[in-house]
Scaffold this active site. Structure first.
Site, PDB file in Angstrom:
ATOM      1  CG  ASN A  24      -1.709   1.371   1.197  1.00 24.31           C
ATOM      2  OD1 ASN A  24      -1.763   2.170   0.724  1.00 24.31           O
ATOM      3  ND2 ASN A  24      -2.472   1.451   2.570  1.00 24.31           N
ATOM      4  CE  LYS A  57      -0.017   3.021   4.838  1.00 28.54           C
ATOM      5  NZ  LYS A  57       0.199   3.107   6.293  1.00 28.54           N
ATOM      6  CG  HIS A  69      -5.569   1.871   5.443  1.00 28.15           C
ATOM      7  ND1 HIS A  69      -5.424   2.926   6.581  1.00 28.15           N
ATOM      8  CD2 HIS A  69      -4.461   1.035   5.299  1.00 28.15           C
ATOM      9  CE1 HIS A  69      -3.848   2.429   6.710  1.00 28.15           C
ATOM     10  NE2 HIS A  69      -3.676   1.224   6.008  1.00 28.15           N
ATOM     11  CD  GLU A 120      -3.208  -2.341   7.412  1.00 28.19           C
ATOM     12  OE1 GLU A 120      -2.133  -2.748   6.821  1.00 28.19           O
ATOM     13  OE2 GLU A 120      -3.783  -1.495   7.456  1.00 28.19           O
TER      14      GLU A 120
HETATM   15  P1  13P Z   1       3.294   0.534   7.810  1.00 24.67           P
HETATM   16  O1  13P Z   1       3.768  -0.933   7.067  1.00 24.67           O
HETATM   17  O2  13P Z   1       3.964   1.443   7.157  1.00 24.67           O
HETATM   18  O3  13P Z   1       3.282   0.101   9.291  1.00 24.67           O
HETATM   19  O4  13P Z   1       1.765   0.525   7.229  1.00 24.67           O
HETATM   20  C1  13P Z   1       0.868  -0.507   7.378  1.00 24.67           C
HETATM   21  C2  13P Z   1      -0.344  -0.223   6.439  1.00 24.67           C
HETATM   22  O5  13P Z   1      -1.028   0.855   7.009  1.00 24.67           O
HETATM   23  C3  13P Z   1      -0.642  -1.148   5.148  1.00 24.67           C
HETATM   24  O6  13P Z   1      -1.801  -0.775   4.882  1.00 24.67           O
END
Ligand code: 13P
Length: 249
Positions: free
Chosen positions: A9, A11, A94, A166
């Protein structure tokens, strides 16, 4: 052999050219990887990354989707637009969407059903905050997010659904849940799924872990019986950190 699902992801990172460069590098370096793989760039880079991953085994993912098919919804991106670009999977619910943009379980469920109705795969993210965990509400929070997120989803559609656990306190913090801790929550989520859909459907479902997954903890996490893959944030932004996670075995 178990089929693991390793997803990146990205982001709100990377311009179009940076995204294409990373995607091409991953295509070259992951051609021999046997896991199911997905990368989710920003909306702006989807078209270009779609070309870059064409013909490879890396699936194109999107990070979000509007809850309506089309119409006067300024700023939203529809399921048809995603499919048009070759998107196969959409990440929904998310914690950054839930907490920063106040997305409710009802809204997330609307998106889940719409995506499935149009043949997209869904990664439904669930997970508790530190406050909820410390207040003894971990199970209630995960159960509610799973049940409400999947409301109206038929057992026959579950093959297109992945749950990503998560824990919010582990995202981008460098704090990973221990493999034992994560596995226990995954087992609980599977129990919730069994309550909704029966044991065999629950057993067949893919439950990813997400939250500070790195090359040096991926194998230990993935060895656990209820952890079927990873949703990777920060470490998915560079080939040198993502490739070893995808090739954890
Ligand atoms: P990180 O791996 O940066 O902790 O993020 C996890 C996440 O939110 C994946 O969607």
């Amino acid at each position: 052999m178990r089929n693991y699902f390793i997803a990146g992801n990205w982001k709100m990172h990377k311009t179009v050219s940076e995204s294409v460069a990373l995607a091409k590098d991953l295509v070259a370096k992951l051609g021999d990887c046997n896991e199911k793989l997905m990368i989710a760039p920003a909306f702006t880079a989807l078209a270009a990354v779609s070309e870059a991953v064409k013909g490879s085994k890396i699936l194109l993912g999107a990070q979000n989707m509007g809850p309506e098919e089309q119409g006067a919804h300024t700023g939203e991106v529809s399921v048809f637009m995603l499919k048009d670009l070759g998107v196969k999977v959409v990440i929904l619910g998310h914690s950054e969407r839930r907490h920063s943009y106040h997305e409710s379980d009802e809204l997330i469920n609307k998106k889940v059903r719409l995506a499935l109705q149009h043949g997209l795969e869904v990664i439904l993210c669930v997970g508790e905050t530190l406050e909820e965990r410390e207040g003894g509400r971990l199970e209630t929070v995960c159960k509610t997010q799973v049940e409400k997120g999947l409301a109206g989803v038929a057992a026959a559609e579950l093959g297109k659904v992945t749950i990503a656990y998560e824990p919010v306190w582990a995202i981008g913090t460098g704090k990973t849940a221990t493999p034992e801790d994560a596995d226990a929550v995954h087992a609980y989520i599977r129990k919730v799924l069994a309550g909704l859909y029966g044991e065999s459907s629950a057993k067949a479902m893919c439950i990813q872990y997400g939250g500070s997954v790195k090359a040096d903890n991926a194998a230990q996490l993935m060895q656990k019986p209820n952890i079927d893959g990873a949703l990777v944030g920060g470490a998915s932004l560079k080939p040198e950190t993502f490739v070893p996670i995808a090739k954890f075995r």
